[in-house]
Scaffold this motif. Structure first.
Motif, PDB file in Angstrom:
ATOM      1  N   GLU A 182       0.843  -1.215   0.000  1.00 29.43           N
ATOM      2  CA  GLU A 182       0.000   0.000   0.000  1.00 29.43           C
ATOM      3  C   GLU A 182       0.871   1.255   0.000  1.00 29.43           C
ATOM      4  O   GLU A 182       0.587   2.229  -0.694  1.00 29.43           O
ATOM      5  CB  GLU A 182      -0.916   0.016   1.236  1.00 29.43           C
ATOM      6  CG  GLU A 182      -2.016  -1.038   1.177  1.00 29.43           C
ATOM      7  CD  GLU A 182      -2.805  -1.140   2.481  1.00 29.43           C
ATOM      8  OE1 GLU A 182      -2.664  -0.257   3.362  1.00 29.43           O
ATOM      9  OE2 GLU A 182      -3.560  -2.134   2.613  1.00 29.43           O
ATOM     10  N   ARG A 183       1.966   1.205   0.785  1.00 28.28           N
ATOM     11  CA  ARG A 183       2.867   2.366   0.847  1.00 28.28           C
ATOM     12  C   ARG A 183       3.613   2.545  -0.485  1.00 28.28           C
ATOM     13  O   ARG A 183       3.860   3.667  -0.920  1.00 28.28           O
ATOM     14  CB  ARG A 183       3.875   2.202   1.993  1.00 28.28           C
ATOM     15  CG  ARG A 183       3.270   2.267   3.391  1.00 28.28           C
ATOM     16  CD  ARG A 183       3.019   3.695   3.854  1.00 28.28           C
ATOM     17  NE  ARG A 183       4.218   4.510   3.753  1.00 28.28           N
ATOM     18  CZ  ARG A 183       5.232   4.517   4.624  1.00 28.28           C
ATOM     19  NH1 ARG A 183       5.157   3.774   5.709  1.00 28.28           N
ATOM     20  NH2 ARG A 183       6.289   5.284   4.446  1.00 28.28           N
ATOM     21  N   VAL A 184       3.977   1.442  -1.113  1.00 29.89           N
ATOM     22  CA  VAL A 184       4.663   1.517  -2.412  1.00 29.89           C
ATOM     23  C   VAL A 184       3.714   2.142  -3.445  1.00 29.89           C
ATOM     24  O   VAL A 184       4.109   3.011  -4.232  1.00 29.89           O
ATOM     25  CB  VAL A 184       5.149   0.113  -2.856  1.00 29.89           C
ATOM     26  CG1 VAL A 184       5.581   0.115  -4.321  1.00 29.89           C
ATOM     27  CG2 VAL A 184       6.302  -0.349  -1.963  1.00 29.89           C
ATOM     28  N   ALA A 185       2.461   1.730  -3.402  1.00 33.79           N
ATOM     29  CA  ALA A 185       1.474   2.290  -4.338  1.00 33.79           C
ATOM     30  C   ALA A 185       1.322   3.788  -4.118  1.00 33.79           C
ATOM     31  O   ALA A 185       1.027   4.545  -5.048  1.00 33.79           O
ATOM     32  CB  ALA A 185       0.129   1.585  -4.157  1.00 33.79           C
ATOM     33  N   ALA A 186       1.569   4.219  -2.863  1.00 31.00           N
ATOM     34  CA  ALA A 186       1.444   5.652  -2.544  1.00 31.00           C
ATOM     35  C   ALA A 186       2.743   6.415  -2.806  1.00 31.00           C
ATOM     36  O   ALA A 186       2.831   7.603  -2.517  1.00 31.00           O
ATOM     37  CB  ALA A 186       1.016   5.814  -1.091  1.00 31.00           C
ATOM     38  N   GLY A 187       3.781   5.720  -3.305  1.00 34.77           N
ATOM     39  CA  GLY A 187       4.999   6.434  -3.716  1.00 34.77           C
ATOM     40  C   GLY A 187       6.271   6.057  -2.988  1.00 34.77           C
ATOM     41  O   GLY A 187       7.348   6.538  -3.349  1.00 34.77           O
ATOM     42  N   LEU A 188       6.194   5.215  -1.946  1.00 35.14           N
ATOM     43  CA  LEU A 188       7.411   4.829  -1.217  1.00 35.14           C
ATOM     44  C   LEU A 188       8.332   4.028  -2.145  1.00 35.14           C
ATOM     45  O   LEU A 188       7.888   3.133  -2.853  1.00 35.14           O
ATOM     46  CB  LEU A 188       7.041   3.966   0.005  1.00 35.14           C
ATOM     47  CG  LEU A 188       8.206   3.486   0.869  1.00 35.14           C
ATOM     48  CD1 LEU A 188       8.728   4.624   1.751  1.00 35.14           C
ATOM     49  CD2 LEU A 188       7.783   2.306   1.745  1.00 35.14           C
ATOM     50  N   LYS A 189       9.635   4.384  -2.105  1.00 37.25           N
ATOM     51  CA  LYS A 189      10.602   3.672  -2.956  1.00 37.25           C
ATOM     52  C   LYS A 189      11.420   2.720  -2.080  1.00 37.25           C
ATOM     53  O   LYS A 189      12.237   3.158  -1.269  1.00 37.25           O
ATOM     54  CB  LYS A 189      11.579   4.670  -3.610  1.00 37.25           C
ATOM     55  CG  LYS A 189      10.911   5.667  -4.540  1.00 37.25           C
ATOM     56  CD  LYS A 189      10.899   5.148  -5.979  1.00 37.25           C
ATOM     57  CE  LYS A 189      10.238   6.124  -6.926  1.00 37.25           C
ATOM     58  NZ  LYS A 189       8.801   6.344  -6.687  1.00 37.25           N
ATOM     59  N   VAL A 190      11.149   1.420  -2.221  1.00 30.99           N
ATOM     60  CA  VAL A 190      11.937   0.403  -1.516  1.00 30.99           C
ATOM     61  C   VAL A 190      12.133  -0.762  -2.467  1.00 30.99           C
ATOM     62  O   VAL A 190      11.479  -0.858  -3.522  1.00 30.99           O
ATOM     63  CB  VAL A 190      11.237  -0.119  -0.233  1.00 30.99           C
ATOM     64  CG1 VAL A 190      11.188   0.929   0.855  1.00 30.99           C
ATOM     65  CG2 VAL A 190       9.849  -0.658  -0.550  1.00 30.99           C
TER      66      VAL A 190
END
Ligand SMILES: O=C[C@H](O)[C@H](O)[C@H](O)COP(=O)(O)O
Length: 241
Positions: A41-49
């Motif tokens: 969910e955080r990746v979909a919101a833009g987090l780069k990991v």
């Protein structure tokens, strides 16, 4: 709150430690699965990991959740591994491998700067051993390997029945469970492991034992979710001690 909600809460608390640009070890099991979903969910919101999965099951989950993946051949270290556990003691020694992923989990945890263990608080125990200890073995020469393991148990003051793990849901005569690495697992009912570091060392030198589920000195902290809320327990000694 039910057990699954507690697991998700622990996963959510560990997610607070994740920063942009981090390289993450992604654990295996029902608790780690919550982490992968929340991370997605955080990746979909833009987090780069970027993540290294500890099993084929986690690889599929991460792909489904849109978490970018890599391997330990392509990167030189991991910032944090977030993984579940079957038992956690006050020294943050662990029993892992209930889901059969102990080998890759240990490789990934050892390659990480930090390992955060996430669990519901029923996993917290004063002494390891109530949960059967998984020992990953090569099928060849199993009889000899079992005898060597029994000798190691006796030298470390423990004893108990060992059984080859069967595939889930199967009958007594069903197929043997095979790990992602193509090995078998012996589950040892030891009851109480008096010296986890000593037993870990004794098992590690047995030919035929690929890995065992005792994780000694690898966990940096444990996030435990229970009826009373979340507890974060930090390891006192530095990693590897
Ligand atoms: O091989 C499986 C792993 O060690 C799991 O992390 C462990 O069994 C805990 O799984 P769960 O979160 O489903 O209780």
């Amino acid at each position: 709150m039910n057990m699954d909600q507690l697991k998700r809460q622990a996963a959510g608390r560990a997610l607070e430690e994740v920063r942009d640009g981090m390289q993450l070890g992604l654990g295996t099991g029902s608790t780690a699965k919550h982490f992968v979903e929340l991370l997605g969910e955080r990746v979909a919101a833009g987090l780069k990991v970027i993540g290294v999965p500890t099993s084929e099951a986690t690889r599929l989950d991460a792909e489904r959740c849109g978490v970018p993946l890599t391997t330990l051949d392509e990167i030189d270290h991991l910032d944090i591994t977030i993984d579940g556990a079957d038992e956690i003691d006050p020294e943050l020694n662990l029993i892992k491998g209930g889901g059969g992923a102990l080998l890759r989990e240990k490789i990934v945890a050892a390659a990480s700067d930090r390992m955060i263990v996430i669990a519901d608080d029923t996993k917290w125990v004063p002494t390891l051993g109530r949960f059967p200890l998984p020992i990953e073995v090569i099928p060849f020469g199993l009889g000899a390997t079992r005898r060597a393991i029994e000798t190691a148990f006796a030298a470390c003051g423990v004893s108990g029945q060992m059984a080859v793990r069967k595939a889930k849901g199967g009958a007594e005569d069903s197929h043997v469970f095979v790990t992602d690495g193509g090995h078998w697992i012996l589950d040892a009912q030891l009851g109480r492991i008096v010296d986890p570091p000593g037993l870990a060392k004794a098992l590690s030198v047995i030919p035929g034992v690929v890995e065992h589920g005792l994780f000694i000195g690898l966990a940096s902290s444990a996030v435990l979710a229970g009826g009373e809320g979340i507890r974060v327990i930090e390891r006192r000694k530095p990693k590897g001690d």
